[in-house]
Write an enzyme that holds these catalytic residues in place. Sequence first.
Site, PDB file in Angstrom:
ATOM      1  N   HIS A 363       0.816  -1.221   0.000  1.00  0.00           N
ATOM      2  CA  HIS A 363       0.000   0.000   0.000  1.00  0.00           C
ATOM      3  C   HIS A 363       0.849   1.270   0.000  1.00  0.00           C
ATOM      4  O   HIS A 363       0.458   2.293   0.573  1.00  0.00           O
ATOM      5  CB  HIS A 363      -0.978   0.002   1.179  1.00  0.00           C
ATOM      6  CG  HIS A 363      -1.775  -1.252   1.298  1.00  0.00           C
ATOM      7  ND1 HIS A 363      -2.775  -1.588   0.406  1.00  0.00           N
ATOM      8  CD2 HIS A 363      -1.695  -2.289   2.173  1.00  0.00           C
ATOM      9  CE1 HIS A 363      -3.282  -2.758   0.738  1.00  0.00           C
ATOM     10  NE2 HIS A 363      -2.647  -3.207   1.801  1.00  0.00           N
ATOM     11  N   CYS A 364       2.000   1.209  -0.660  1.00  0.00           N
ATOM     12  CA  CYS A 364       2.916   2.363  -0.705  1.00  0.00           C
ATOM     13  C   CYS A 364       3.226   2.860   0.704  1.00  0.00           C
ATOM     14  O   CYS A 364       3.304   4.063   0.956  1.00  0.00           O
ATOM     15  CB  CYS A 364       2.352   3.492  -1.560  1.00  0.00           C
ATOM     16  SG  CYS A 364       2.198   3.071  -3.302  1.00  0.00           S
ATOM     17  N   ALA A 365       3.390   1.907   1.620  1.00  0.00           N
ATOM     18  CA  ALA A 365       3.696   2.244   3.015  1.00  0.00           C
ATOM     19  C   ALA A 365       4.630   1.181   3.585  1.00  0.00           C
ATOM     20  O   ALA A 365       4.329   0.547   4.606  1.00  0.00           O
ATOM     21  CB  ALA A 365       2.421   2.348   3.838  1.00  0.00           C
TER      22      ALA A 365
END
Length: 406
Positions: A363-365
């Site tokens: 999740h781009c995290a």
Amino acid sequence: MTFSVDKVRADFPVLSREVNGLPLAYLDSAASAQKPGQVIDTEAEFYRHGYAAVHRGIHTLSAQATEKMENVRKQASLFINARSAEELVFVRGTTEGINLVANSWGNSNVRAGDNIIISQMEHHANIVPWQMLCARVGAELRVIPLNPDGTLQLETLPTLFDEKTRLLAITHVSNVLGTENPLAEMITLAHQHGAKVLVDGAQAVMHHLVDVQALDCDFYVFSGHKLYGPTGIGILYVKEALLQEMPPWEGGGSMIATVSLSEGTTWTKAPWRFEAGTPNTGGIIGLGAALEYVSALGLNNIAEYEQNLMHYALSQLESVPDLTLYGPQNRLGVIAFNLGKHHAYDVGSFLDNYGIAVRTGHHCAMPLMAYYNVPAMCRASLAMYNTHEEVDRLVTGLQRIHRLLG
């Protein structure tokens, strides 16, 4: 007005389709929301009957297109309660807006030995630009750590500030955990130390009212495509005094006052000096339709419906064996989870077979994934068009996967 999810769903053409022979349950709006017919039709109508290049055109189509575009700037300023439409810059999305601030304001105001504060829950779009800026100028990136429940260790924040802190860059709502950060107290603390504040509002503006004047943030940025609008368009709000001081970060047409080969170039005034080249006029006009659509429904009505749906979902998910939920009980928009030891991709693939669309991955995290010591999570996001029946299908699907995979 009374919020009717059935009436809302009727406005979204894609929600009537089937996936793998089953009705689509679209639980991925935090990645990108679906578009109502009103947005689709408005943008299509512009391309059919009103398209022209904006700015400087003397003919009718150009003048009308320019007026429509600038009216959306005014509309968006009212949507977030900015003091003036001229505090808003059209950008491609949240990512470009943050990069604009990093490369314009950041290059002018952050020096060697200075520091920038972010948090451990940030999307990569609110990490990487600051890493790049710090690497360029020799500044330090400081991080507010997470608690296991998905909230920030706010007691550490005062210790991170000092006289060299130039910026606090913080998400309004976590795209993974749904945590809504206490911006008012964080912004007040930052300003007490002379630091500016940038808020990543990509996961907030569709869920409740946002008032940038009440927040007193210096920068606020969000994307249109998560707000039921087109892709490729977003809004960067900057306090007027700051915006007027910022140099352009891209050069080209529309952002200049004069160009001379012998005497150099002068810039037009803000916000237009940050909008080099031909803008995404169709996307801007589509964004205006999305803002109108959401405003007509009423963000307070949307917030009430979504919170009731979220409470229902969290209570029903308690019945799924071996399900790990990430994030606080009070959250907005998203539910991140893993099922037993099964990889998120496997769980997401099974759910897709049942007609249920969820997001899987980091999740781009990635720093957040590292904190929880997992490679990936599943994420179901709840939007104003989702239903209790779709939540039931998600719960039933997860129970079925648990029985199949153990």
